[in-house]
Design an enzyme around this catalytic site. Sequence first.
Site, mmCIF file in Angstrom:
data_model
loop_
_atom_site.group_PDB
_atom_site.id
_atom_site.type_symbol
_atom_site.label_atom_id
_atom_site.label_comp_id
_atom_site.label_asym_id
_atom_site.label_seq_id
_atom_site.Cartn_x
_atom_site.Cartn_y
_atom_site.Cartn_z
ATOM 1 N N LYS A 1 9.000 -2.929 3.681
ATOM 2 C CA LYS A 1 8.695 -1.558 4.105
ATOM 3 C C LYS A 1 8.296 -1.535 5.581
ATOM 4 O O LYS A 1 7.393 -2.266 5.997
ATOM 5 C CB LYS A 1 7.526 -1.048 3.249
ATOM 6 C CG LYS A 1 6.851 0.217 3.691
ATOM 7 C CD LYS A 1 5.743 0.507 2.678
ATOM 8 C CE LYS A 1 4.933 1.712 3.049
ATOM 9 N NZ LYS A 1 4.121 2.147 1.892
ATOM 10 N N PHE B 1 0.845 -1.193 0.000
ATOM 11 C CA PHE B 1 0.000 0.000 0.000
ATOM 12 C C PHE B 1 0.879 1.240 0.000
ATOM 13 O O PHE B 1 1.972 1.237 0.557
ATOM 14 C CB PHE B 1 -0.984 -0.004 1.178
ATOM 15 C CG PHE B 1 -0.350 -0.105 2.540
ATOM 16 C CD1 PHE B 1 0.204 1.015 3.161
ATOM 17 C CD2 PHE B 1 -0.312 -1.311 3.209
ATOM 18 C CE1 PHE B 1 0.767 0.931 4.409
ATOM 19 C CE2 PHE B 1 0.263 -1.411 4.464
ATOM 20 C CZ PHE B 1 0.815 -0.287 5.063
ATOM 21 N N CYS B 2 0.398 2.281 -0.650
ATOM 22 C CA CYS B 2 1.087 3.570 -0.721
ATOM 23 C C CYS B 2 2.579 3.422 -1.013
ATOM 24 O O CYS B 2 3.419 3.890 -0.245
ATOM 25 C CB CYS B 2 0.874 4.347 0.583
ATOM 26 S SG CYS B 2 1.311 6.099 0.456
ATOM 27 N N PRO B 3 2.918 2.787 -2.122
ATOM 28 C CA PRO B 3 4.343 2.563 -2.388
ATOM 29 C C PRO B 3 5.035 3.816 -2.904
ATOM 30 O O PRO B 3 4.406 4.679 -3.507
ATOM 31 C CB PRO B 3 4.314 1.490 -3.482
ATOM 32 C CG PRO B 3 3.046 1.780 -4.228
ATOM 33 C CD PRO B 3 2.060 2.316 -3.208
#
Lengths: 438, 256
Positions: free
Chosen positions: B153, B140-142
């Site tokens: 992450k 998510f939200c890379p």
Amino acid sequence: MSLTTVTMPQLGESVVEGTIGAWLKAVGDRVEKYEPLVEVITDKVNTEIPSPVSGVVQEILVEAGATVKVGTPICVLAADEPAGAAETSAAVRDAAQARSQGAPGAGGEALPRGVYSPLVRRLAAEYAIDLRQVKGTGAGGRVTKRDVLAYVAEQGRQAAGHAAAPSPTAAGAAAAGAPAAAPAPALGLGAEATPALAEVAAAPAGPDEVVTPADPMRRAIAQRMAQSKQTIPHAWTMMEVDVTRLVALREGMKEEFRRREGVDLTYVPFFVKAVVESLKDFPLLNASWQDDRIVVKKRIHIGVAVGLEDGLVVPVIRDADRLSIAGLARSLADLVSRARAGKLTVDDVQGATITVNNTGAFGSVASYPIISPPQAAIITMEAIVRRPVVIGDAIGIRSMMNICLSFDHRVTDGLYAGRFLQSVKRRLEGFGPDTAVY
Amino acid sequence: MSAPVVRLIRVGQDAPSELLDLSPVLTEAVAVSVGQGAAPPTVVIRRQRPYALLGPRDRRLPHLAAGIKVFQAAGLPVFERIGGGSAVILDEGCISFGVARPCDDFTFIQRNFEELTEGVRRALALLGLEARFGEAPGSFCPGPYDLMVDGRKVAGVAQAIRGGFALVSGMVLVSQDPVRVTELLNRFYAAAGAAPELVPDNVATLADLLGRTVGLAEVEDALVRGFAGVYDLVPASPSVDERQRAATLWRTRRIG
């Protein structure tokens, strides 16, 4: 003066494209060197881009929301100082002309390619004006967005009595630049109406008649309403809503709200809230029909019709879905007061994606509103009336209100529109003393 | 050479309820002061009640309202941030941070990422983890400036440059369940009309990486010590103006 192209910058080593988040300046605005010009979004960055020169924004080539490659021209500035490279101007011109293809002007016939930008053409269509009547102040006499908006604003100002000079006679005004009548549509619905309007203007007054020249605002309204009825197949539906609980809510808090906020808490913000929330589920009513395509608007800008003694203006609550009921009340109070004071700006009255009209304010219990092109719908709230209602097997006295919807039948059909109206009704009936307005 | 003097604002375990309420927008409210020159550069380390935070591009999803209902059904209020990136969930399983300093030059983007996250990298080092910039594919939200440990992450980082300030902000994943969060975000995007097919495989929490229970207080303490290694920190509270601005932002940044 020279033209300077601003291109999409590279925001990071591996970044190859960017999205225009928002333009911080409009066409015609002055911008100083290093002043923020546009907001650009990439994967993890949201940044303001400063202007590389001082000058005036000549043209916006990439609209907000669009994603383009690094190096793509995104706007053109008319710089104060001479530009260094001639090819910069050429690149600007090419980019602008490449985007100036195809769209018809407001008059319905094709305008010369390369003369008007897409933005200018779209504005002309939105305001139903003939671009040939607009004096261009851009490079080489080019008509800019600013010219179009100034033309529209001037018409509005004259109508509202804020212009220094009185409007000329009807015949004179028509000759001096009144918008051309909209073309007869293929549907033929307006084929008789257009010449009829012209005949009224041209006919001499009879002994039992008084001829009053239409001022620019009246002519603009006439033009837009005629265009709408000639080009948009209107469909209409109405529902009745039990707003007894909403009335109790408002009665219970209006004094406190007035003390806290300094503005009246009317029923309109509740209605707008119900419409906005329903549009999220029924986006086809927040759309427009364009060249056999349905363009759904992702942002919700609510036009609110405000009646004036001598006409009508429709200021816009932008991004209304971001506002609470209290926020809507404050925005409405501001727009209505400035509308009545004749202090609305051009930006205040453009870009609505749907219109709301409080026809109940003058006692109407049902109305058949005309859609404002290029929108797809207009919805009215009618007078709240206390009357007996059958509830189960009993009769009770309830506060009832009708809500009426006109929609573009090209965009959607009765089932969808009906469900939208049902949604508005449910939300209105859901408002009650426990509703939070903040 | 002495370290720059930087204000430190914390919204910790014993923060007043009012400040916890404003937590989703507090960093932006503070950054505005920094951009206006009304406050020095500032570090914010904060907890928050659970909420969903959307990125600017998410606002243009075709069925955003339907997506928001997914979050609301999960009991999450929804806010929009000024920094880049896409949707994330912030809750009691993560700590948020933000560093604001005066800046109006977008060519400083990389430098801002590097310099303003230095305190976070030092904090992770204090916890025994060596973090590097990188992108976790499918997470998510890379983004390329997320902080990674062993290819996974552990902190998402975004940046905004506007109004005269640069704000680098993000979240350190302490114990937030990546599987649950990824599943919820996938449902949001599916309902909103996009289907990025996020996967939790490349996301890790401090608890995962350290193989033990990690408390929020321990991470907050590490962040303070990490930033103290870079700046001369002066503990402070948000000013009255900042609180009022945050209250206004709370309304404008909230969606749905």
